[in-house]
Write a protein that holds these residues in place. Structure first.
Motif, PDB file in Angstrom:
ATOM      1  N   LYS A  56       0.832  -1.207   0.000  1.00  0.00           N
ATOM      2  CA  LYS A  56       0.000   0.000   0.000  1.00  0.00           C
ATOM      3  C   LYS A  56       0.866   1.256   0.000  1.00  0.00           C
ATOM      4  N   ALA A  57       1.985   1.206   0.712  1.00  0.00           N
ATOM      5  CA  ALA A  57       2.887   2.364   0.751  1.00  0.00           C
ATOM      6  C   ALA A  57       3.459   2.651  -0.637  1.00  0.00           C
ATOM      7  N   ARG A  58       3.838   1.590  -1.367  1.00  0.00           N
ATOM      8  CA  ARG A  58       4.363   1.776  -2.721  1.00  0.00           C
ATOM      9  C   ARG A  58       3.291   2.332  -3.663  1.00  0.00           C
ATOM     10  N   LYS A  59       2.065   1.797  -3.551  1.00  0.00           N
ATOM     11  CA  LYS A  59       0.973   2.294  -4.401  1.00  0.00           C
ATOM     12  C   LYS A  59       0.683   3.756  -4.116  1.00  0.00           C
ATOM     13  N   PHE A  60       0.731   4.130  -2.847  1.00  0.00           N
ATOM     14  CA  PHE A  60       0.480   5.520  -2.448  1.00  0.00           C
ATOM     15  C   PHE A  60       1.529   6.448  -3.057  1.00  0.00           C
ATOM     16  N   ALA A  61       2.808   6.057  -2.914  1.00  0.00           N
ATOM     17  CA  ALA A  61       3.891   6.893  -3.436  1.00  0.00           C
ATOM     18  C   ALA A  61       3.844   6.957  -4.965  1.00  0.00           C
ATOM     19  N   LYS A  62       3.538   5.827  -5.589  1.00  0.00           N
ATOM     20  CA  LYS A  62       3.474   5.786  -7.050  1.00  0.00           C
ATOM     21  C   LYS A  62       2.335   6.662  -7.580  1.00  0.00           C
ATOM     22  N   GLY A  73       9.282   3.511 -12.758  1.00  0.00           N
ATOM     23  CA  GLY A  73       9.686   2.261 -13.385  1.00  0.00           C
ATOM     24  C   GLY A  73      10.412   1.369 -12.398  1.00  0.00           C
ATOM     25  N   LYS A  74      11.567   0.884 -12.807  1.00  0.00           N
ATOM     26  CA  LYS A  74      12.362   0.045 -11.914  1.00  0.00           C
ATOM     27  C   LYS A  74      13.146   0.859 -10.902  1.00  0.00           C
ATOM     28  N   ASP A  75      13.331   2.131 -11.200  1.00  0.00           N
ATOM     29  CA  ASP A  75      14.052   3.008 -10.274  1.00  0.00           C
ATOM     30  C   ASP A  75      13.060   3.699  -9.353  1.00  0.00           C
ATOM     31  N   TRP A  76      12.961   3.189  -8.139  1.00  0.00           N
ATOM     32  CA  TRP A  76      11.994   3.722  -7.183  1.00  0.00           C
ATOM     33  C   TRP A  76      12.484   4.995  -6.497  1.00  0.00           C
ATOM     34  N   SER A  77      13.703   5.431  -6.813  1.00  0.00           N
ATOM     35  CA  SER A  77      14.238   6.630  -6.160  1.00  0.00           C
ATOM     36  C   SER A  77      13.413   7.869  -6.483  1.00  0.00           C
ATOM     37  N   VAL A  78      12.635   7.834  -7.591  1.00  0.00           N
ATOM     38  CA  VAL A  78      11.807   8.987  -7.946  1.00  0.00           C
ATOM     39  C   VAL A  78      10.657   9.169  -6.960  1.00  0.00           C
ATOM     40  N   TRP A  99      13.984  -1.679  -2.947  1.00  0.00           N
ATOM     41  CA  TRP A  99      13.002  -1.899  -4.012  1.00  0.00           C
ATOM     42  C   TRP A  99      13.585  -1.649  -5.404  1.00  0.00           C
ATOM     43  N   SER A 100      14.659  -0.891  -5.462  1.00  0.00           N
ATOM     44  CA  SER A 100      15.272  -0.570  -6.757  1.00  0.00           C
ATOM     45  C   SER A 100      16.282  -1.614  -7.199  1.00  0.00           C
ATOM     46  N   THR A 101      16.585  -2.585  -6.343  1.00  0.00           N
ATOM     47  CA  THR A 101      17.563  -3.620  -6.695  1.00  0.00           C
ATOM     48  C   THR A 101      16.937  -4.670  -7.603  1.00  0.00           C
ATOM     49  N   SER A 109       8.375  -9.984  -8.996  1.00  0.00           N
ATOM     50  CA  SER A 109       7.761 -10.427 -10.244  1.00  0.00           C
ATOM     51  C   SER A 109       7.355 -11.900 -10.170  1.00  0.00           C
ATOM     52  N   GLN A 110       8.215 -12.714  -9.590  1.00  0.00           N
ATOM     53  CA  GLN A 110       7.919 -14.142  -9.466  1.00  0.00           C
ATOM     54  C   GLN A 110       6.726 -14.367  -8.537  1.00  0.00           C
ATOM     55  N   ASN A 111       6.660 -13.606  -7.449  1.00  0.00           N
ATOM     56  CA  ASN A 111       5.536 -13.732  -6.519  1.00  0.00           C
ATOM     57  C   ASN A 111       4.220 -13.346  -7.193  1.00  0.00           C
ATOM     58  N   SER A 112       4.267 -12.325  -8.048  1.00  0.00           N
ATOM     59  CA  SER A 112       3.062 -11.913  -8.775  1.00  0.00           C
ATOM     60  C   SER A 112       2.582 -13.019  -9.707  1.00  0.00           C
ATOM     61  N   LYS A 113       3.536 -13.666 -10.391  1.00  0.00           N
ATOM     62  CA  LYS A 113       3.181 -14.766 -11.284  1.00  0.00           C
ATOM     63  C   LYS A 113       2.589 -15.935 -10.505  1.00  0.00           C
ATOM     64  N   ASN A 114       3.145 -16.201  -9.324  1.00  0.00           N
ATOM     65  CA  ASN A 114       2.633 -17.297  -8.496  1.00  0.00           C
ATOM     66  C   ASN A 114       1.201 -17.017  -8.051  1.00  0.00           C
TER      67      ASN A 114
END
Length: 326
Positions: A56-62, A73-78, A99-101, A109-114
């Protein structure tokens, strides 16, 4: 009380865990002998909510970044300027680095596919626990909710759930207490929109087994048959039974009442010796983790003390050199 770059509950130091539990104890009271079991349940609950909380924290920031026209994108520093209020800036920056690693993103990504491949196990209670939903239903109905009503409420989509059919607002917080024992359509199971196929198939299979075992006369049917439900649900997996989360006694979740003392219908009605053994194992594991954490804390304190002594020695040496020059 979030004060670290904690990706999971295992990353939270024992000191901070103790502080959180102390805060929790200010709001509730219980007998001293219940403290260990309550603490274990509390810790399991927080551990399970960790991924959802950070998600939820990531969705809020995004979402806030997108409002400013910034693509994430893949760089969460923004997202560093768009942290939630409940987390410190330093802690947020630590999380963003992880999160940027590539390793974290590959695992995510693997967890999402599972999850996409999952064949069942979904529900419609959101962040609430099954026990909370059952208590709310009992309060609204002014009686104990039946198993069928509870199952429909937790595994049917909005519009076909029992509480959605009440002649009042469907939001539980605004529902007035009403008598629903005589409402004929409150538990109609026609045209139910199940949250997934497993929920509907399990419920229909259970009803057929009940009729086969006890006959067509509904008045002779028990409130609930744990043995039949266990067979339908496929038994326990990792000490969980389908439809009951991870509570110790699934019978309480599905019926709202403690399991009958003489029942031998479900493996979780274990002997006290087995339960005591499991509690001792959990306690032993917690003690070992606590010892490791204390060792880390002591080691860190020792290193800090060595660094402080080295700094003081350097300052003293510098002063001696100045005095010798003078």
């Amino acid at each position: 009380m979030w004060s670290g770059g904690w990706i999971g509950w295992k990353d939270v130091p024992i000191f901070h865990r103790d502080r959180m539990f102390e805060r929790f104890q200010k709001y509730y009271q219980w007998e001293d002998e219940e403290k260990h079991s309550i603490h274990s349940c509390w810790e399991r609950c927080i551990k399970g909510k960790f991924p959802n909380l950070l998600g939820k924290a990531r969705k809020f920031a995004k979402a806030r970044a997108l409002k400013k026209g910034i693509e994430v994108g893949k760089d969460w520093s923004v997202t560093i300027p768009f942290k939630p209020q409940w987390i410190s800036q330093d802690s947020w920056e630590e999380l963003v680095k992880v999160w940027s690693t590539g390793s974290w993103q590959d695992k995510s990504s693997q967890n999402s596919k599972n999850r996409e491949k999952a064949t069942g196990g979904r529900h419609t209670v959101g962040s609430k626990s099954f026990i909370t939903v059952r208590k709310e239903m009992d309060h609204t109905f002014k009686r104990r909710a039946k198993f069928g009503e509870f199952w429909l409420q937790t595994h049917a989509k909005k519009g076909s759930r029992p509480l959605d059919k009440l002649p009042v607002c469907s939001e539980l917080a605004d529902v007035d207490l009403v008598e629903v024992d005589d409402v004929e359509d409150i538990n109609q199971e026609k045209n139910v929109d199940w949250v997934d196929t497993r929920a509907g198939e399990a419920y229909e299979s259970y009803k057929k087994l009940i009729v086969k075992k006890y006959g067509d006369d509904i008045s002779l049917h028990p409130e609930f048959d744990m043995e039949l439900w266990s067979s339908v649900a496929g038994g326990t997996k990792k000490r969980r039974l389908y439809g009951t989360s991870n509570i110790t006694d699934p019978y309480v979740v599905l019926t709202g009442a403690p399991a009958k003392p003489n029942t031998d219908s479900f493996p979780s009605a274990r002997s006290n010796k087995v339960q005591q053994l499991e509690e001792k194992i959990d306690e032993f594991e917690q003690e070992k983790v606590a010892e490791l954490e204390r060792g880390k804390v002591e080691k860190q304190a020792m290193l800090e003390k060595i660094e402080e002594n080295a700094r003081l020695f350097a300052e003293m040496n510098e002063k001696l050199q100045l005095l010798s020059r003078n």
